[in-house]
Design an enzyme around this catalytic site. Structure first.
Site, PDB file in Angstrom:
ATOM      1  N   GLY A 111      61.097 -85.521  -2.541  1.00  0.00           N
ATOM      2  CA  GLY A 111      60.936 -84.246  -2.089  1.00  0.00           C
ATOM      3  C   GLY A 111      61.346 -83.133  -3.413  1.00  0.00           C
ATOM      4  CG  LEU A 112      65.095 -83.679  -4.110  1.00  0.00           C
ATOM      5  CD1 LEU A 112      66.955 -84.719  -4.613  1.00  0.00           C
ATOM      6  CD2 LEU A 112      65.609 -82.194  -3.311  1.00  0.00           C
ATOM      7  CG  ASP A 158      57.097 -79.489  -6.752  1.00  0.00           C
ATOM      8  OD1 ASP A 158      57.208 -78.510  -5.897  1.00  0.00           O
ATOM      9  OD2 ASP A 158      56.351 -80.392  -6.335  1.00  0.00           O
TER      10      ASP A 158
HETATM   11  C1  MEV Z   1      56.183 -79.964  -2.802  1.00  0.00           C
HETATM   12  O1  MEV Z   1      57.094 -79.814  -3.429  1.00  0.00           O
HETATM   13  C2  MEV Z   1      55.557 -78.368  -2.161  1.00  0.00           C
HETATM   14  C3  MEV Z   1      54.420 -78.675  -1.223  1.00  0.00           C
HETATM   15  O2  MEV Z   1      54.341 -77.349  -0.329  1.00  0.00           O
HETATM   16  C4  MEV Z   1      52.996 -79.286  -2.238  1.00  0.00           C
HETATM   17  C5  MEV Z   1      52.605 -77.887  -2.747  1.00  0.00           C
HETATM   18  O3  MEV Z   1      52.950 -76.816  -2.902  1.00  0.00           O
HETATM   19  O4  MEV Z   1      52.096 -78.660  -4.126  1.00  0.00           O
HETATM   20  C6  MEV Z   1      54.679 -79.562  -0.152  1.00  0.00           C
END
Ligand code: MEV
Length: 323
Positions: A111-112, A158
């Site tokens: 998640g980083l 991201d």
């Molecule tokens: C992932 O870091 C963030 C999400 O909102 C996916 C995205 O925005 O593409 C889960």
């Protein structure tokens, strides 16, 4: 649980890397047009390109034990090759003979922002090696194409942080092809956080897909949740700019509750959030795609205590300042 090494911020050579990130507020809802706040963390992916005589594009990621020859025909690529392969197709480099070595200091599937940081790092390595003269906008746009393949319906947040390495408020464009709203956030002081890393790998594509099918079953209900997340994210901008950490912590806690309602939390994430709160964090929430991955905890007074408690429970913890 995979080693991570914090790179001191000044040591990150912006031109040769892609930045890892946290999302402070607004993940998932941002895919549906809400605002989100993200910031770079002192973890980055670096890549180096070299000429060879091997007759193809060879990719090496020694830390992950990954080694492959890029298939020239996109139809023969697996999911990993498909995402990064777009870079070589777009830059018309698939016929070249080269070796790309990648040094991923962002842990994988936590998640980083590892996938976006990797795309940006590879693009920048090629840009430097072949003197392509790509602008940051072009790098970001190409990394977004990779993210769309990696995540399905990526919002683009991201790759934007991976490219620019600045804290920002982000809102995707309403129409495909239009530019998103990106505003750099200037904070009066850096905000002290602990990142708790669960060690449970989770693919953003999977959690984004789960939220999408739930939304399709009941759009009105989920749109309401996204709207609430949007509202608290905009309050979060004010709280960060006024350095009102108590208010920011409340907003993070509520945001986590709403993400939990979207069912993107996990057993490990809940444990990390509870540990952080019990040891005095003002706010704690999952960050990024969820389903495992990482959490962020706001700990202005007791950062070491929170980080130590996470480590005692068997997780990795990193103390970072954002802003
Ligand atoms: C992932 O870091 C963030 C999400 O909102 C996916 C995205 O925005 O593409 C889960």
């Amino acid at each position: 649980r995979g080693a991570i090494e914090a790179t001191e911020q000044p040591a990150i050579d912006h031109r040769a890397c892609g930045h890892g990130k946290i999302i402070m507020l607004g993940e998932h809802a941002v895919v549906y047009g809400s605002h989100a706040i993200a910031a770079p963390v002192p973890l980055a992916v670096r890549a180096v390109a070299q000429d060879t005589k091997s007759g193809g594009v060879d990719m090496f990621i020694p830390r992950w034990g990954v080694e492959y020859r890029l298939h020239r025909d996109p139809a023969h690529r697996d999911s990993f090759q498909r995402s990064l392969g777009i870079i070589f197709d777009e830059l018309q480099l698939t016929e070249r003979s080269m070796r790309i070595e990648v040094f991923p200091n962002v842990p994988r599937a936590m998640g980083l922002g590892g996938s976006a940081a990797m795309a940006v790092a590879v693009i920048r390595a090629l840009d430097q090696h072949y003197k392509l003269g790509l602008s940051d906008e072009e790098i970001n746009a190409l990394a977004f194409r990779c993210e769309e393949v990696a995540h399905g319906s990526a919002s683009g947040i991201d790759n934007t942080v991976a490219t620019y390495g600045k804290p920002l408020l982000y809102k995707r464009a309403a129409k495909q092809g239009d530019a998103p709203m990106v505003r750099e956030l200037h904070l009066p002081k850096r905000i002290p956080l602990v990142i708790g890393i669960s060690g449970k790998e989770s693919l953003t594509a999977v959690t984004v897909g789960k939220v999408r099918s739930a939304w399709q079953r009941n759009p009105a209900l989920y749109d309401g949740i996204f709207q609430q997340i949007d509202g608290l994210t905009l309050q979060g901008v004010e709280a960060m700019q006024q350095y009102d950490l108590e208010r920011l912590g409340d907003l993070m806690n509520i945001c986590h509750g709403l993400l939990n309602a979207l069912r993107v939390s996990s057993w490990e994430v809940e444990e990390l959030v509870q540990i952080a709160r019990e040891h005095g964090a003002l706010g704690a929430k999952l960050t990024g795609g969820g389903g495992g991955g990482s959490i962020v905890a706001l700990c202005p007074q007791n950062r070491e205590k929170v980080a130590a408690a996470m480590r005692d429970a068997g997780y990795q913890a990193m103390e970072v300042d954002i802003g």
